[in-house]
Design a protein around this motif. Structure first.
Motif, PDB file in Angstrom:
ATOM      1  N   HIS A  34     -13.435  -4.123 103.584  1.00 22.71           N
ATOM      2  CA  HIS A  34     -12.819  -5.407 104.406  1.00 22.71           C
ATOM      3  C   HIS A  34     -14.325  -6.074 105.497  1.00 22.71           C
ATOM      4  O   HIS A  34     -13.881  -6.972 105.744  1.00 22.71           O
ATOM      5  N   ARG A 238     -11.398 -16.491  98.488  1.00 18.83           N
ATOM      6  CA  ARG A 238     -10.225 -16.439  99.576  1.00 18.83           C
ATOM      7  C   ARG A 238      -9.822 -18.127 100.374  1.00 18.83           C
ATOM      8  O   ARG A 238     -11.033 -18.145 101.335  1.00 18.83           O
ATOM      9  N   GLU A 240      -7.374 -19.067 101.771  1.00 23.16           N
ATOM     10  CA  GLU A 240      -6.232 -18.975 102.924  1.00 23.16           C
ATOM     11  C   GLU A 240      -6.937 -19.623 104.425  1.00 23.16           C
ATOM     12  O   GLU A 240      -7.877 -18.907 104.324  1.00 23.16           O
ATOM     13  N   LEU A 241      -6.426 -19.596 104.955  1.00 21.89           N
ATOM     14  CA  LEU A 241      -6.291 -21.513 106.136  1.00 21.89           C
ATOM     15  C   LEU A 241      -7.114 -19.405 106.872  1.00 21.89           C
ATOM     16  O   LEU A 241      -8.422 -19.991 107.941  1.00 21.89           O
ATOM     17  N   ARG A 242      -6.442 -17.660 107.322  1.00 19.10           N
ATOM     18  CA  ARG A 242      -7.048 -17.523 108.638  1.00 19.10           C
ATOM     19  C   ARG A 242      -8.405 -16.572 107.946  1.00 19.10           C
ATOM     20  O   ARG A 242      -9.521 -17.186 108.814  1.00 19.10           O
ATOM     21  N   ALA A 243      -8.455 -17.019 106.629  1.00 21.30           N
ATOM     22  CA  ALA A 243     -10.218 -16.350 106.370  1.00 21.30           C
ATOM     23  C   ALA A 243     -10.754 -17.570 106.248  1.00 21.30           C
ATOM     24  O   ALA A 243     -12.026 -16.656 106.654  1.00 21.30           O
ATOM     25  N   THR A 244     -10.595 -18.592 105.735  1.00 19.71           N
ATOM     26  CA  THR A 244     -11.353 -19.819 105.655  1.00 19.71           C
ATOM     27  C   THR A 244     -12.417 -20.244 107.424  1.00 19.71           C
ATOM     28  O   THR A 244     -13.288 -19.663 107.431  1.00 19.71           O
ATOM     29  N   ALA A 245     -11.425 -19.930 108.671  1.00 23.17           N
ATOM     30  CA  ALA A 245     -11.224 -20.402 109.692  1.00 23.17           C
ATOM     31  C   ALA A 245     -12.727 -19.131 109.997  1.00 23.17           C
ATOM     32  O   ALA A 245     -13.271 -19.259 111.005  1.00 23.17           O
ATOM     33  N   GLN A 246     -12.049 -17.693 109.515  1.00 24.95           N
ATOM     34  CA  GLN A 246     -13.107 -16.440 110.007  1.00 24.95           C
ATOM     35  C   GLN A 246     -14.821 -16.693 109.617  1.00 24.95           C
ATOM     36  O   GLN A 246     -15.129 -16.710 109.976  1.00 24.95           O
ATOM     37  N   GLN A 247     -14.598 -17.372 108.472  1.00 32.86           N
ATOM     38  CA  GLN A 247     -15.907 -17.207 107.759  1.00 32.86           C
ATOM     39  C   GLN A 247     -16.336 -18.463 108.544  1.00 32.86           C
ATOM     40  O   GLN A 247     -17.875 -18.318 108.230  1.00 32.86           O
TER      41      GLN A 247
END
Length: 270
Positions: A34, A238, A240-247
């Motif tokens: 991860h 990926r 999903e919103l959380r993954a996008t925000a992290q990216q």
């Protein structure tokens, strides 16, 4: 004590190659998959930041005209596309992948996204990686010939994207049947190509100053191409919103680190 450009080139080429391989193999040994998307998102930001904030302005300044610099950058992007296509053709010829679309992580620079690349042989990975490391050395040398702060920032951006690349390569080599020790040894050997490219380019560039703008344009083209064509498509898997925000945050962090690196380098050098 003031370091000469050749001393900086040797130091950053060695440090860049060895550091990226050792960090990548360390992460692989720790078996934390991860971490890979985290590193890749950060690397995208570092590459885009270095190309647009540092290398491109210098390439335009050093060129005869902004139009000439733009032409060199476009030619560089086309060149990297053709190089990648040639490696994919070779891969399909050797492995027989007719009728299959190559995935975004199957590309000429060896920036793998994991150990699921069944089509790419370990040998092809190493050959592609060695060539890419050699080019990295040439780009580091061109940047240091232009100015020391630019050289440092370029080297840092290269290190940032080499870590996820080497991690992907390491996992692919393991998947291809190499032992951990052999994979580490071959990756370390391949990383020495950065030093060879840097030294050869320094002595060539010092006699051919007119090539510096071209190499700076190629450096920008390489960074933009790797970030946009090779690394970003992998992030879209990926949604999903959380993954996008992290990216987005990590890409911004990569850009910010490059924006901060130049003034810090200038201050450190007095």
């Amino acid at each position: 004590m003031t370091m000469t450009p050749i001393a900086w080139i040797v130091l950053m080429s060695l440090a860049g190659g060895l550091l990226s391989v050792l960090v990548a193999s360390g992460i692989s040994y720790a078996a934390r998959p991860h971490w890979v998307p985290v590193l890749i998102s950060y690397a995208i930001g570092a590459l885009l930041g270095a190309s647009f904030l540092e290398v491109l302005p210098h390439a335009i300044e050093a060129a005869e005209s902004p139009e000439k610099a733009a032409m060199n950058i476009l030619a560089g992007i086309l060149l990297f596309f053709v190089l990648e296509k040639l490696v994919l053709w070779r891969h399909c010829h050797d492995e027989g992948c007719a009728g299959h679309e190559p995935h975004s992580h199957q590309h000429g620079h060896g920036h793998g996204h994991g150990g699921h690349d069944h089509g790419r042989s370990g040998l092809l990975i190493l050959v592609g990686d060695t060539f890419h490391n050699f080019v990295d050395g040439v780009l580091i040398a061109a940047a240091f010939v232009e100015s020391t702060p630019l050289g440092i920032v370029t080297a840092l951006a290269i290190i940032a994207h080499e870590i996820p690349q080497e991690l992907g390569d390491f996992l692919i080599l393991l998947h291809s049947g190499y032992s951990r020790r052999k994979a580490l040894a071959f990756n370390l050997l391949s990383s020495l190509a950065t030093l060879v490219g840097g030294i050869l380019a320094y002595f060539a560039l010092s006699h051919m100053q007119q090539l510096v703008p071209v190499f700076l344009a190629l450096a920008a083209a390489s960074m933009i191409y790797v970030a946009v064509a090779d690394l970003i498509p992998g992030l879209h898997k990926r949604t999903e919103l959380r993954a996008t925000a992290q990216q987005v945050l990590l890409i911004a962090a990569g850009i910010a680190s490059i924006a901060l690196a130049h003034p810090l380098a200038e201050r450190a050098l007095g």
